[in-house]
Design a protein around this motif. Sequence first.
Motif, PDB file in Angstrom:
ATOM      1  N   ILE B  44      12.334  49.036  50.114  1.00 25.32           N
ATOM      2  CA  ILE B  44      11.909  48.946  51.517  1.00 25.32           C
ATOM      3  C   ILE B  44      12.116  47.516  52.019  1.00 25.32           C
ATOM      4  CG2 ILE B  44       9.951  49.087  53.106  1.00 25.32           C
ATOM      5  CD1 ILE B  44       8.876  51.364  51.441  1.00 25.32           C
ATOM      6  N   TYR B  45      11.815  46.551  51.157  1.00 32.43           N
ATOM      7  CA  TYR B  45      11.977  45.147  51.546  1.00 32.43           C
ATOM      8  C   TYR B  45      13.437  44.831  51.873  1.00 32.43           C
ATOM      9  CZ  TYR B  45      11.576  40.077  51.407  1.00 32.43           C
ATOM     10  OH  TYR B  45      11.625  38.743  51.729  1.00 32.43           O
ATOM     11  N   VAL B  46      14.330  45.252  50.987  1.00 33.65           N
ATOM     12  CA  VAL B  46      15.759  44.984  51.204  1.00 33.65           C
ATOM     13  C   VAL B  46      16.239  45.679  52.485  1.00 33.65           C
ATOM     14  CG1 VAL B  46      18.072  45.343  50.265  1.00 33.65           C
ATOM     15  CG2 VAL B  46      16.204  44.683  48.750  1.00 33.65           C
ATOM     16  N   VAL B  47      15.852  46.947  52.648  1.00 29.83           N
ATOM     17  CA  VAL B  47      16.279  47.681  53.836  1.00 29.83           C
ATOM     18  C   VAL B  47      15.738  47.021  55.107  1.00 29.83           C
ATOM     19  CG1 VAL B  47      16.073  49.884  55.056  1.00 29.83           C
ATOM     20  CG2 VAL B  47      16.597  49.860  52.638  1.00 29.83           C
ATOM     21  N   ILE B  49      15.169  43.899  55.629  1.00 27.98           N
ATOM     22  CA  ILE B  49      15.999  42.724  55.927  1.00 27.98           C
ATOM     23  C   ILE B  49      17.293  43.163  56.624  1.00 27.98           C
ATOM     24  CG2 ILE B  49      17.369  40.849  54.927  1.00 27.98           C
ATOM     25  CD1 ILE B  49      14.880  39.935  54.037  1.00 27.98           C
ATOM     26  N   ILE B  50      17.926  44.198  56.106  1.00 31.63           N
ATOM     27  CA  ILE B  50      19.167  44.680  56.706  1.00 31.63           C
ATOM     28  C   ILE B  50      18.907  45.147  58.142  1.00 31.63           C
ATOM     29  CG2 ILE B  50      20.987  46.442  56.577  1.00 31.63           C
ATOM     30  CD1 ILE B  50      20.493  46.502  53.532  1.00 31.63           C
ATOM     31  N   ARG B  51      17.775  45.832  58.322  1.00 29.66           N
ATOM     32  CA  ARG B  51      17.471  46.391  59.633  1.00 29.66           C
ATOM     33  C   ARG B  51      17.288  45.346  60.724  1.00 29.66           C
ATOM     34  NH1 ARG B  51      13.630  51.572  58.732  1.00 29.66           N
ATOM     35  NH2 ARG B  51      15.389  52.938  58.361  1.00 29.66           N
ATOM     36  N   PRO B  83      15.826  50.794  62.769  1.00 26.71           N
ATOM     37  CA  PRO B  83      14.435  51.194  62.555  1.00 26.71           C
ATOM     38  C   PRO B  83      14.009  52.191  63.619  1.00 26.71           C
ATOM     39  CG  PRO B  83      14.566  48.925  63.340  1.00 26.71           C
ATOM     40  CD  PRO B  83      15.962  49.379  63.094  1.00 26.71           C
ATOM     41  N   PHE B  84      13.275  53.192  63.212  1.00 26.78           N
ATOM     42  CA  PHE B  84      12.881  54.220  64.150  1.00 26.78           C
ATOM     43  C   PHE B  84      11.498  54.710  63.796  1.00 26.78           C
ATOM     44  CE2 PHE B  84      12.499  58.782  65.010  1.00 26.78           C
ATOM     45  CZ  PHE B  84      12.727  58.794  66.367  1.00 26.78           C
ATOM     46  N   CYS B  85      10.680  54.855  64.837  1.00 29.31           N
ATOM     47  CA  CYS B  85       9.363  55.423  64.605  1.00 29.31           C
ATOM     48  C   CYS B  85       9.167  56.444  65.697  1.00 29.31           C
ATOM     49  CB  CYS B  85       8.320  54.307  64.645  1.00 29.31           C
ATOM     50  SG  CYS B  85       6.786  54.709  65.431  1.00 29.31           S
ATOM     51  N   SER B  86       8.634  57.618  65.334  1.00 32.07           N
ATOM     52  CA  SER B  86       8.586  58.697  66.322  1.00 32.07           C
ATOM     53  C   SER B  86       7.791  58.283  67.561  1.00 32.07           C
ATOM     54  CB  SER B  86       8.018  59.967  65.699  1.00 32.07           C
ATOM     55  OG  SER B  86       6.747  59.696  65.189  1.00 32.07           O
ATOM     56  N   CYS B  87       6.908  57.271  67.417  1.00 31.02           N
ATOM     57  CA  CYS B  87       6.141  56.878  68.600  1.00 31.02           C
ATOM     58  C   CYS B  87       7.001  56.165  69.644  1.00 31.02           C
ATOM     59  CB  CYS B  87       4.936  56.026  68.218  1.00 31.02           C
ATOM     60  SG  CYS B  87       5.339  54.626  67.191  1.00 31.02           S
ATOM     61  N   PHE B 179      16.569  33.482  59.356  1.00 33.36           N
ATOM     62  CA  PHE B 179      16.415  34.165  58.072  1.00 33.36           C
ATOM     63  C   PHE B 179      14.954  34.157  57.617  1.00 33.36           C
ATOM     64  CE2 PHE B 179      16.979  34.645  53.378  1.00 33.36           C
ATOM     65  CZ  PHE B 179      17.452  35.935  53.442  1.00 33.36           C
ATOM     66  N   ARG B 180      14.266  33.061  57.942  1.00 30.91           N
ATOM     67  CA  ARG B 180      12.854  33.007  57.580  1.00 30.91           C
ATOM     68  C   ARG B 180      12.064  34.087  58.304  1.00 30.91           C
ATOM     69  NH1 ARG B 180       8.741  28.302  58.695  1.00 30.91           N
ATOM     70  NH2 ARG B 180       7.391  30.064  59.164  1.00 30.91           N
ATOM     71  N   GLU B 181      12.343  34.235  59.594  1.00 29.46           N
ATOM     72  CA  GLU B 181      11.655  35.280  60.365  1.00 29.46           C
ATOM     73  C   GLU B 181      11.978  36.668  59.824  1.00 29.46           C
ATOM     74  OE1 GLU B 181      11.157  33.810  64.928  1.00 29.46           O
ATOM     75  OE2 GLU B 181      13.185  33.909  64.150  1.00 29.46           O
ATOM     76  N   LYS B 182      13.242  36.840  59.414  1.00 30.20           N
ATOM     77  CA  LYS B 182      13.635  38.124  58.842  1.00 30.20           C
ATOM     78  C   LYS B 182      12.835  38.437  57.596  1.00 30.20           C
ATOM     79  CE  LYS B 182      18.339  38.466  60.522  1.00 30.20           C
ATOM     80  NZ  LYS B 182      19.720  38.791  60.214  1.00 30.20           N
TER      81      LYS B 182
END
Lengths: 75, 315
Positions: B44-47, B49-51, B83-87, B179-182
């Motif tokens: 989840i962490y790696v994804v 970052i990519i997102r 990233p997607f959230c149904s809300c 990158f830090r914020e990411k």
Amino acid sequence: MKIEVLGTGCAKCKSLYEAVKTAVKEKGIEAEIVKVEDIPSIVKYGVMSTPALVIDGKVKFSGKAASPGEIAALL
Amino acid sequence: MLKQTADYITFTLMGLTPGTHTGEAVNFFLYDTTKIFLLLSTIIYVVAIIRTSFPPEKTRRMLSHKREYVGNILAALLGIVTPFCSCSAVPLFIGFVESGVPLGVTFSFLISSPMVNEVALIMLWGLFGWKIALIYIGTGLLVAIFSGIIIGKLKMEKHVQDYVWEMQVGNAEIVQMSFREKREYAGEYTFSLLKKIWPYVVVGVGLGAFIHGYAPQDFLLKYAGRDNLFAVPLAVLIGVPLYSNAAGVIPIVHALMEKGMAIGTVLAFMMAVTALSLPEAIILKNVLKNRLLAVFFGIVAVAIVCVGYLFNAIL
């Protein structure tokens, strides 16, 4: 200063709103904080993932909540 | 390593006997939960970052005025990383169609985004192995592309709620993150997602462990094996109204598969649970008229049933 929290009412939106209130209080500045929940207004800002933070009509970030500290840095 | 630790705790520390119902169930539970949580937190962490490089505003820009086919394929692929959230489905939908993303292409995105996500992948990879995980991504994308193309062909623009077309959509600047914020974002995202899904994982693995330890071998073969033609549509019918995330469903279906449920039926059930749900229908009702909502659910359900039959036939 006008701060708007855009969000349709999910849990993250509420936590962002609370964080904004805390940040404003801690910094001791005068600001009007509004929670914007209606979709046309959210869409008007071009925001597609909620919650989003708008300060004086400018979108600062979207799609995440933030800590009072992070928000204070943007004020 | 994990297996040894789980064995040690169950059979040595707790003194349970290997081969007994309780022993097997407890061992299975310990091993699966640790494995899943390890996988979940790293991936989840790696994804995340990519997102951060694919905010929905950017995705929209890439998709606007894209033609059919190419647009559908691109939309389904972007659905994995955006990233997607149904809300936020409603502002996202309006943002897409208003900025010229064709309706069918928008649907390809809306279908792929919740269905093909990192949590489903990790759980599948951890429990079923990478082959099944890849098959799930591949067929999930196909379902999204195909359903989107059909919805596009049906020319259903007038079945979108009228106010959507009259809306004024602004153009938010895309805020670039350092990158830090990411990393900070990814850390928070991982933490909050894990906080949200851990009960599902524990309950799911718990139920799975119970089935694993107590249900007789092959007890599902008769009902959900590949010879029962009704198993796939029935699995989809049960899966659609169910609202859970992949984290809760996958451990259960994993155990069901051990007991004789056919792989195509398993895949179809999982897709139905993740891609379609009642809460999602209620949210989308804000932007879609009943007819389009029904067509959307119908086409996706049929596509999922086809995937189920296909895999029962070839695997």
